[in-house]
Motif scaffolding. Structure first.
Motif, PDB file in Angstrom:
ATOM      1  N   TYR A 303      45.656 -74.213  36.077  1.00  0.00           N
ATOM      2  CA  TYR A 303      46.146 -73.747  37.373  1.00  0.00           C
ATOM      3  C   TYR A 303      47.618 -73.358  37.290  1.00  0.00           C
ATOM      4  O   TYR A 303      48.389 -73.929  36.514  1.00  0.00           O
ATOM      5  CB  TYR A 303      46.045 -74.849  38.432  1.00  0.00           C
ATOM      6  CG  TYR A 303      44.702 -75.507  38.523  1.00  0.00           C
ATOM      7  CD1 TYR A 303      43.587 -74.793  38.961  1.00  0.00           C
ATOM      8  CD2 TYR A 303      44.534 -76.845  38.169  1.00  0.00           C
ATOM      9  CE1 TYR A 303      42.348 -75.401  39.040  1.00  0.00           C
ATOM     10  CE2 TYR A 303      43.303 -77.458  38.252  1.00  0.00           C
ATOM     11  CZ  TYR A 303      42.206 -76.733  38.685  1.00  0.00           C
ATOM     12  OH  TYR A 303      40.984 -77.335  38.760  1.00  0.00           O
ATOM     13  N   TYR A 305      50.485 -73.135  40.349  1.00  0.00           N
ATOM     14  CA  TYR A 305      50.754 -73.434  41.758  1.00  0.00           C
ATOM     15  C   TYR A 305      52.072 -72.753  42.101  1.00  0.00           C
ATOM     16  O   TYR A 305      53.093 -73.010  41.465  1.00  0.00           O
ATOM     17  CB  TYR A 305      50.860 -74.942  41.931  1.00  0.00           C
ATOM     18  CG  TYR A 305      50.866 -75.434  43.356  1.00  0.00           C
ATOM     19  CD1 TYR A 305      49.754 -75.290  44.175  1.00  0.00           C
ATOM     20  CD2 TYR A 305      51.969 -76.101  43.874  1.00  0.00           C
ATOM     21  CE1 TYR A 305      49.737 -75.781  45.470  1.00  0.00           C
ATOM     22  CE2 TYR A 305      51.966 -76.600  45.172  1.00  0.00           C
ATOM     23  CZ  TYR A 305      50.841 -76.439  45.969  1.00  0.00           C
ATOM     24  OH  TYR A 305      50.842 -76.927  47.248  1.00  0.00           O
ATOM     25  N   ARG A 346      47.300 -72.029  45.010  1.00  0.00           N
ATOM     26  CA  ARG A 346      46.879 -72.375  43.652  1.00  0.00           C
ATOM     27  C   ARG A 346      45.992 -71.269  43.112  1.00  0.00           C
ATOM     28  O   ARG A 346      45.040 -70.853  43.761  1.00  0.00           O
ATOM     29  CB  ARG A 346      46.097 -73.688  43.639  1.00  0.00           C
ATOM     30  CG  ARG A 346      45.795 -74.208  42.230  1.00  0.00           C
ATOM     31  CD  ARG A 346      44.737 -75.284  42.242  1.00  0.00           C
ATOM     32  NE  ARG A 346      43.392 -74.736  42.447  1.00  0.00           N
ATOM     33  CZ  ARG A 346      42.276 -75.460  42.431  1.00  0.00           C
ATOM     34  NH1 ARG A 346      42.349 -76.770  42.249  1.00  0.00           N
ATOM     35  NH2 ARG A 346      41.098 -74.893  42.616  1.00  0.00           N
TER      36      ARG A 346
END
Length: 368
Positions: A303, A305, A346
């Motif tokens: 991920y 963010y 995200r």
């Protein structure tokens, strides 16, 4: 999951959607896992297993800790679970009394606080940010405990949604501080194996008292198989076994027997990980160029963010527009941080490389 549902509706209507919202590998389970599952199916009979999991899998998980971390773990302390989700439920039910207060970082995985709320426990969210590399510190834990006593603390490393990792020395300090204060330590290690910067250490390297949770869903590409595990102190094994017997009976036998083979698929899994590494590099290079800002260090997981404050102060509306107008699905930050998430999103880079590249191109055109 709401974003995923809306994306599915658009796809059903003929739209092309790039999926960057869901935290699951784009790759299939490794070939040896599939072969093992076929052999089990050929036998024809699948049934209940012992609630703690089949012995062969528990023993193989225990050996994994010796090979990967140099830590001696008894198979008797290993509990096989229906994904990490069931492990969290068992941990919260087996280790805490009603109304216990469990600390965790914010932003953080929303299911933690949702499960706690359903079980009559209280999530204590401690804000983290760039001053601590977006990880929970021993000092912050101590301060929260002094304000109102805590019963537990849950630390994820690498973390969802930030991807940041608690360094080994910081993890040791957190575990030592929790022990000093009488706080039960839970370590979410489901993204171990998916580390791009630094080194992930298991909490068991520093103490045998933490509850450690892991899963075959992420690194091992077995999300839909719903099989994970936990390592718990010996005194908690029997209470958690009784709870598991009542709630789940057992993890599906097919998934357990196939999972034994997952540990022997390192070459195939590392090749998949290299695809994530290239996707990660693309996002870290291009997202700032497009206008996404203030990204925590994406040490691991899959991920990024990022702040969308340049474009909006309502990331949920922004995510809907991104999906409908650009055909890119991503997750608004409100899921992860109730106070600051309206300014963040995200983006998952677990998908195919071609899809991630196409998603970035679409975002650039849309926001130009």
């Amino acid at each position: 999951m709401d974003v995923l549902a809306e994306a599915a509706k658009l796809e059903a209507a003929g739209r092309s959607i790039v999926h960057m919202e869901v935290g699951q590998p784009g790759a299939a389970a490794p070939s040896r896992v599939l072969e093992a599952a076929r052999r089990v199916l050929d036998i024809g009979r699948l049934g209940y297993t012992e609630a703690l999991g089949i012995r062969a899998l528990r023993e193989r998980i225990a050996r994994h800790y010796g090979a990967e971390y140099g830590v001696d773990v008894s198979p008797d302390r290993v509990i096989v679970t229906t994904g990490s989700s069931a492990a969290f439920s068992l941990a919260f039910l087996g280790a805490f009394d009603p109304r216990a207060r469990i600390a965790m970082a914010a932003p953080g995985y929303p299911a933690y606080r949702n499960i706690l709320a359903v079980l009559g426990l209280e999530a204590v969210e401690i804000p983290v940010g760039p001053q601590t590399r977006w990880v929970l510190t021993a000092e912050a834990l101590r301060t929260a405990h002094e304000k109102t006593p805590l019963s537990g603390v849950l630390v994820a490393s690498p973390a969802n949604p930030t991807g940041t990792m608690t360094r080994p020395e910081e993890l040791r300090e957190l575990i030592d501080t929790a022990a000093e204060l009488g706080i039960r330590f839970i370590s979410d290690e489901i993204y171990h194996g998916l580390v791009f910067e630094g080194r992930a250490e298991t909490a068991l390297a520093f103490s045998q008292e933490p509850i450690v949770i892991n899963s075959f869903s992420k690194y091992y590409c077995m999300t839909g198989w719903r099989v994970g595990w936990m390592v718990v102190p010996e005194k908690l094994v029997r209470p958690m076994e009784r709870i598991a017997q009542s709630l789940y009976i057992s993890v599906p036998e097919l998934s357990q027997r196939a999972a034994v083979a997952a540990f022997d698929c390192r070459e195939e899994l590392e090749a998949i990980k290299e695809g994530y590494r290239r996707n990660r590099a693309r996002l870290l290079e291009r997202l700032p160029q497009i206008g996404f800002e203030e990204m925590p260090p994406a040490d691991g997981a899959f991920y990024v963010y990022a702040s969308v404050a340049r474009f909006t102060n309502d990331s949920a509306t922004f995510a809907r527009r991104m999906l409908e107008e650009a055909g890119v699905a991503a997750t608004p930050g409100a899921d992860f941080d109730g106070d600051r998430g309206h300014l963040t999103m995200r983006l998952s880079f677990a998908g195919a490389e071609e899809a991630i590249a196409e998603g970035l191109d679409r975002l650039e055109r849309w926001l130009a």
